[in-house]
Design a protein around this motif. Structure first.
Motif, short mmCIF file in Angstrom:
data_model
loop_
_atom_site.label_atom_id
_atom_site.label_comp_id
_atom_site.label_asym_id
_atom_site.label_seq_id
_atom_site.Cartn_x
_atom_site.Cartn_y
_atom_site.Cartn_z
N TRP A 1 0.63 -1.06 -0.05
CA TRP A 1 0.23 -0.05 0.34
C TRP A 1 0.81 0.83 -0.42
CZ3 TRP A 1 -4.97 -0.71 -0.49
CH2 TRP A 1 -5.53 -1.89 -0.07
N ILE A 2 0.60 2.30 -1.20
CA ILE A 2 1.09 3.71 -0.22
C ILE A 2 -0.37 4.83 -0.40
CG2 ILE A 2 3.09 3.03 -2.59
CD1 ILE A 2 1.45 4.56 -4.30
N PRO A 3 0.28 5.95 0.23
CA PRO A 3 0.12 7.11 0.82
C PRO A 3 -1.02 7.61 -0.76
CG PRO A 3 2.04 7.52 1.28
CD PRO A 3 1.73 6.24 1.03
N ALA A 4 -1.77 8.15 -0.50
CA ALA A 4 -2.66 8.67 -1.21
C ALA A 4 -2.19 10.24 -1.25
CB ALA A 4 -4.26 8.45 -1.80
N TYR A 5 -2.31 10.72 -0.16
CA TYR A 5 -2.00 12.24 0.25
C TYR A 5 -0.73 12.58 0.57
CZ TYR A 5 -6.56 13.32 -1.79
OH TYR A 5 -7.38 12.76 -2.73
N PRO A 6 0.36 11.33 0.36
CA PRO A 6 1.64 11.80 1.31
C PRO A 6 1.90 13.57 1.15
CG PRO A 6 2.48 11.08 -0.83
CD PRO A 6 0.89 11.21 -0.45
N ASP A 7 3.09 14.17 2.41
CA ASP A 7 3.57 15.35 2.68
C ASP A 7 3.82 15.22 1.14
OD1 ASP A 7 2.52 15.78 4.99
OD2 ASP A 7 3.95 15.47 5.49
N GLY A 8 4.33 16.56 0.75
CA GLY A 8 4.62 17.50 -0.38
C GLY A 8 3.85 16.45 -1.95
N ALA A 9 2.86 15.84 -1.68
CA ALA A 9 2.10 15.84 -3.33
C ALA A 9 1.64 17.10 -3.54
CB ALA A 9 1.28 14.73 -2.41
N PRO A 10 1.61 17.64 -5.15
CA PRO A 10 0.97 18.22 -5.98
C PRO A 10 -1.12 18.24 -5.17
CG PRO A 10 1.15 16.16 -7.29
CD PRO A 10 1.69 15.84 -5.74
N LYS A 11 -0.69 19.27 -5.58
CA LYS A 11 -3.25 18.78 -5.40
C LYS A 11 -3.88 18.21 -6.37
CE LYS A 11 -4.03 23.43 -8.58
NZ LYS A 11 -5.06 24.34 -8.53
N GLY B 1 -7.37 17.53 -5.52
CA GLY B 1 -8.70 17.96 -5.90
C GLY B 1 -9.40 18.74 -3.87
N PRO B 2 -9.66 16.90 -3.39
CA PRO B 2 -10.44 17.45 -1.43
C PRO B 2 -8.45 18.09 -1.18
CG PRO B 2 -9.52 15.12 -2.67
CD PRO B 2 -8.92 15.53 -3.48
N ASP B 3 -9.07 18.64 0.38
CA ASP B 3 -7.85 18.63 1.23
C ASP B 3 -6.86 17.20 1.56
OD1 ASP B 3 -9.25 21.37 0.92
OD2 ASP B 3 -9.75 21.29 3.12
N PRO B 4 -6.00 17.74 1.85
CA PRO B 4 -5.77 16.25 2.12
C PRO B 4 -6.10 15.26 2.60
CG PRO B 4 -3.77 18.39 2.00
CD PRO B 4 -5.19 18.71 1.34
N GLU B 5 -5.91 13.78 2.67
CA GLU B 5 -6.81 12.77 3.69
C GLU B 5 -5.70 12.05 3.62
OE1 GLU B 5 -10.03 11.44 0.60
OE2 GLU B 5 -10.41 13.23 0.99
N PRO B 6 -5.04 12.32 4.77
CA PRO B 6 -4.33 10.80 5.86
C PRO B 6 -4.66 9.67 5.41
CG PRO B 6 -4.86 12.78 7.39
CD PRO B 6 -5.48 13.49 5.84
N TRP B 7 -5.78 9.08 5.85
CA TRP B 7 -6.58 7.91 6.28
C TRP B 7 -7.00 7.08 5.07
CZ3 TRP B 7 -9.08 12.63 6.77
CH2 TRP B 7 -9.20 13.23 5.79
N GLU B 8 -6.13 7.77 3.27
CA GLU B 8 -6.49 7.26 2.26
C GLU B 8 -5.58 6.73 1.57
OE1 GLU B 8 -9.16 8.45 -0.61
OE2 GLU B 8 -8.07 8.02 -2.39
N TYR B 9 -5.30 5.25 1.21
CA TYR B 9 -3.63 4.70 0.84
C TYR B 9 -4.82 3.75 -0.43
CZ TYR B 9 -1.18 5.50 4.90
OH TYR B 9 -0.28 6.90 5.59
N CYS B 10 -3.28 3.55 -1.41
CA CYS B 10 -4.35 2.66 -2.64
C CYS B 10 -3.38 1.26 -2.36
CB CYS B 10 -3.54 3.59 -3.83
SG CYS B 10 -4.32 5.75 -3.95
N TRP B 11 -3.65 0.45 -3.60
CA TRP B 11 -2.81 -0.89 -3.43
C TRP B 11 -2.27 -1.05 -4.92
CZ3 TRP B 11 -2.67 -4.36 -7.61
CH2 TRP B 11 -1.60 -5.22 -6.50
#
Ligand SMILES: [Zn+2]
Length: 291
Positions: A257-267, A269-279
């Motif tokens: 799994w990797i984070p969808a909204y890690p620090d330093g990610a570009p914008k 859409g939504p405000d950063p969602e630290p709870w979202e992860y992608c397989w």
């Protein structure tokens, strides 16, 4: 005589002990080598399976049977690299939508909402092709994501962290309902949207909820995670988040799994969602060690 016999006996004993030690070391060596070969073969087989399913990026080390096996380590990513890795990842069992899905059902209003969404960084996402796997009564994921989710939860539990699933696959219709429910509570109407009087309301909703067609949850490869250890705390401050994210998201990556909204990610859409992860799967996150 008894003394000599005793000496002879103890000499024999020493010899037997020596022989046993040599045998034991020999056996251990055989087990270690065969165990190593077994593990390496397993890795090659797994890589071959993944390649068949077309889920690995072309730049992944192409292990082939008979090729020399090299040890691997977890790849390191910057925030931007995590996001571009996800965006370029060739996911199996998904399709692209042909035209942007309806939102309110009135095209002038939909176009206005969509243009505000695009400006915030939302991008069209691919949609899962069924079947999906039930992870629980309420949630479904793509099969390999479902399996690796269970593995991540088990690994966290061993370290005292209780991860819960709060979001998984969503259909276009599910997302439309979520968005419209939020938009309606702002008092916005089709007329006010078309007239441009509801832009602020639209932005306030888009900070939290995607328009249909523009969320990663459509693919069946994204999860929203909750933390039972710290239920009252925002996820980004929870012990579960610390566990997942430490050392460049080592625990998350170890289980695919990797984070969808890690620090330093570009914008995005939504405000950063630290709870979202992608397989993306474990194999895609490994790279050979440079010796
Ligand atoms: Zn989410």
């Amino acid at each position: 005589m008894p003394e000599i016999t005793l000496k002879q006996n103890s000499a024999k004993k020493r010899q037997t002990t020596k022989l046993r030690t040599v045998l034991l070391i020999g056996l251990l060596a055989v087990f270690t080598v065969s165990g190593w070969i077994f593990l390496k073969n397993d890795t090659v087989m797994q890589s071959a399976v993944d390649q068949d399913e077309g889920s690995i990026l072309p730049n992944i080390d192409q292990a082939s049977p008979g090729a020399q096996i090299r040890p691997t380590v977890l790849k390191q990513f910057s925030g931007e690299e995590f996001v571009s890795f996800y965006n370029k990842f060739a996911y199996p069992n998904v399709r692209e939508f042909e035209s942007a899905p309806a939102i309110t059902g009135t095209s002038a209003a939909d176009e206005r909402i969509r243009s505000i969404a695009l400006e915030r960084g939302y991008v069209g996402r691919s949609v899962a092709v069924p079947p999906l796997k039930d992870v629980s009564k309420d949630f479904q994921l793509q099969e390999r994501a479902a399996n690796d989710w269970v593995e991540l939860v088990d690994a966290a539990k061993k370290d005292g962290q209780q991860l819960t699933l709060t979001g998984a696959f969503r259909t276009i219709e599910d997302q439309r309902d979520l968005f419209m429910e939020s938009l309606t509570t702002t008092g916005a109407t089709v007329d006010s949207i078309i007239a441009g009087r509801s832009d602020a309301a639209i932005i306030s909703v888009l900070r939290r909820v995607s328009i249909p067609g523009y969320t990663r949850h459509h693919s069946g490869y994204a999860v929203d995670i909750g933390c039972q250890n710290d239920p009252a705390v925002v996820f980004g401050n929870s012990s579960c988040f610390t566990w997942l994210s430490k050392n460049n998201y080592e625990h998350a990556k170890t289980h695919g799994w990797i984070p969808a909204y890690p620090d330093g990610a570009p914008k995005q859409g939504p405000d950063p969602e630290p709870w979202e992860y992608c397989w993306v799967g474990k194999d895609a996150l490994l790279e050979p060690v440079n010796i």
